[in-house]
Enzyme design. Sequence first.
Site, PDB file in Angstrom:
ATOM      1  N   ASP A 460      -6.574  -0.812  -8.055  1.00  0.00           N
ATOM      2  CA  ASP A 460      -5.710  -0.247  -7.212  1.00  0.00           C
ATOM      3  C   ASP A 460      -6.333  -0.011  -5.604  1.00  0.00           C
ATOM      4  O   ASP A 460      -7.432   0.021  -5.595  1.00  0.00           O
ATOM      5  CB  ASP A 460      -5.041   1.146  -7.591  1.00  0.00           C
ATOM      6  CG  ASP A 460      -3.689   1.364  -7.155  1.00  0.00           C
ATOM      7  OD1 ASP A 460      -3.096   0.738  -6.303  1.00  0.00           O
ATOM      8  OD2 ASP A 460      -2.975   2.092  -7.946  1.00  0.00           O
ATOM      9  N   ASP A 529       5.691   0.389  -6.634  1.00  0.00           N
ATOM     10  CA  ASP A 529       5.917   1.267  -7.512  1.00  0.00           C
ATOM     11  C   ASP A 529       7.261   1.731  -8.058  1.00  0.00           C
ATOM     12  O   ASP A 529       7.338   2.506  -8.891  1.00  0.00           O
ATOM     13  CB  ASP A 529       5.301   2.723  -6.858  1.00  0.00           C
ATOM     14  CG  ASP A 529       3.679   2.383  -6.862  1.00  0.00           C
ATOM     15  OD1 ASP A 529       3.066   1.480  -7.899  1.00  0.00           O
ATOM     16  OD2 ASP A 529       3.047   3.219  -6.010  1.00  0.00           O
TER      17      ASP A 529
END
Length: 718
Positions: A460, A529
């Site tokens: 990430d 997301d």
Amino acid sequence: MALRYLCCFLLLTRLVPAIAQSTPPISVETEHVSLVLAVGDKQRIFQTYLGPRLAATDHKLLPNRHEAYVPAGTDNLFEPALRVVHADGNPSMALAFADVQTSKTGDDVTTTTIHLRDPSYPVDVRLHFTAYYKEDVIKTWTEITHRENRPVVLTSYASAMLHFDARQYWLTQFHGDWAEEAKQEESRLTSGTKVIDTKLGTRAGWYQTPSFFLGLDKPAEETTGEVLAGSLAWTGNFRLAFELDNQNSLRVSAGINPYASEYTLPANQPFVTPEFIFTYSTTGKGQASRNLHRWARQHGGTLDGTQPRLTLLNNWESTFFDFNEAKLDGIMADAAKLGVDLFLLDDGWFGNKYPRNGDTQGLGDWQPTKTKLPNGVGHLVKTASKEGIKFGIWLEPEMVNPKSELAERHPDWLLKLPNRPDDLYRHQLVLDLNNPKVQDFVFNTVTEQLSKGVAYVKWDCNRMISSGYSQYLGKDQSHLYVDYVLGLYKVLERVRQQYPHLPMMLCSGGGARAEYGGLKYFTEFWPSDNTDAFERIFIQWGFSQFFPSNTIASHVTNWNRQHTLKFRTDVAMMGKLGYDIEVEKMTPDELKFSQQAVKDYKRLSPVIWQGDLFRLRSPYEGNQASLMYVDEAQRQAVVFGYNLHTRFLETVLPVKLQGLDPTKRYKVAEINLMPGQKSQLPAHGQTYSGDYLMKVGVLLSDGEAKPLTSHVLELTAQ
């Protein structure tokens, strides 16, 4: 009168063929596309053609209108590809043809390198073009070297410059923000320069993406129109410029954004720009997408593109930071029950002095939290193995919380301005990958986890570079943005040398790193997301324009519980399927449905991952969306249909399929039905010719056409 003569002169320069040169035209060709370059006036190299495949016998007749890679500082009046300030302060460049070399890698791949020189200074520029014959894709990049007695300064350094002549030009760009990535927008280019760029450093694609369509003469449709699709492979600041000049010619340049990045280049050290990948289609955007998808799978645009992917269960939306060893053991048992291949442990598993119980601390301290995981990551790997699945882990190795042991030990490793307050985003700062010691730290962070048996990494990157200053670089900060990315690539190269085939997901708070520079080190990327299934149709639709389905990670979640589990599952199945859901809270019917969906997905994944994508009905053009995948042999296909917000009594028309063999007959079966549910689609159980399915089509909605419903059809040649 003078104006009339000037107009006549300009017209003649357009119509009169180039004078024959001693150097024959240079052709970069695929099966259906030709890019032709030629040596012309003052030994300059010109782009004479880019478009549908042109007979080689006609290449020498093409006029020399556009210098292919235009330098700044001499007679150029428009956007330059390259600007160099020489050691003596001279800010000009001229480029003359020196030689050309061609090499082949098998029957499918040919690389052409055109060597250019400045006649007055010892500066060399090499234009590289790699043509992928079967895929109709061309990859181009530039290499700059010099032999001056002191360093030169590069202030602009495009990877590519392409030229077009048409009546009109239509640009399709993709932009967005967190949770609304890859929004599609089309506009006509007008006189002047349209620039799409980013200055964000790490999360470069957060607001704009380095990929685009360019329609010539008119907007390109899915199946009609001439269109160029381009994508820059660079995990940092990029710049795409579209300049329409006084003669209605278009100059397109793509490369690293030179913002705050004047690059000081020592002698005999090459500066290599990132690759610009493009394809040209005369039959619309759909064919351009399929070209890029095949190239990515076959030629390293994504890691192991022709190999199977892992289905997974992630714990993030079911636990967030609140978990312990026993809870994770139970979730891994649920993953095995569901039938997926892997359990992925997300954020919150590390830090002891500053335990990671939220996003305010602990980032950078990659030791398991003893109160949560007393037996460490090794125990979780063993539990997964006992359940018959693999274990994966979340890392954000480029970032750090100021409240961490790492920040306390190495304040010089942080990108932050002196004499200014910290500019935090998500309570974190960026580590300085310009520094080789930081590169070693990031590499060791990743490989330490892999050495424990971790079989998958979610990598990430949740913040951009702001208030950027490298203590390692000192007074000269102009290399920060470029060398950060090069430092990241060095780390990834080292990881891949040690673990060449380990599956990894490229994430950046969503799809802010969806580009081919980073993706070649990863098997997939996280597009957003936002896992609301309705929104995901648009997000995945946008990314599908440039990236194959086996790279687009798509999870079934509870983001919006108003959507049925079937609708959420059908949306996720058109990408690389995963789950982020509490399996233990499923009803028996929901669990049975999901187990069957996983089985069907694994059975059909060769078609979804490796088949040709045909986008049939766009969510941007109405209240329905549909697409399909067809295998290479045209024996199997999977069709997805979604009713979005259909209006009361809205007529839903049959969808005409694409990509089938008109002579074959296909049996149609609806799959992904809830237990006890029977298909209401008229086509279910019927057999049709491919010709019928492509000319007449089938309904992908039941009679009531309810909003937020979906259907999945499996087609099998008989």
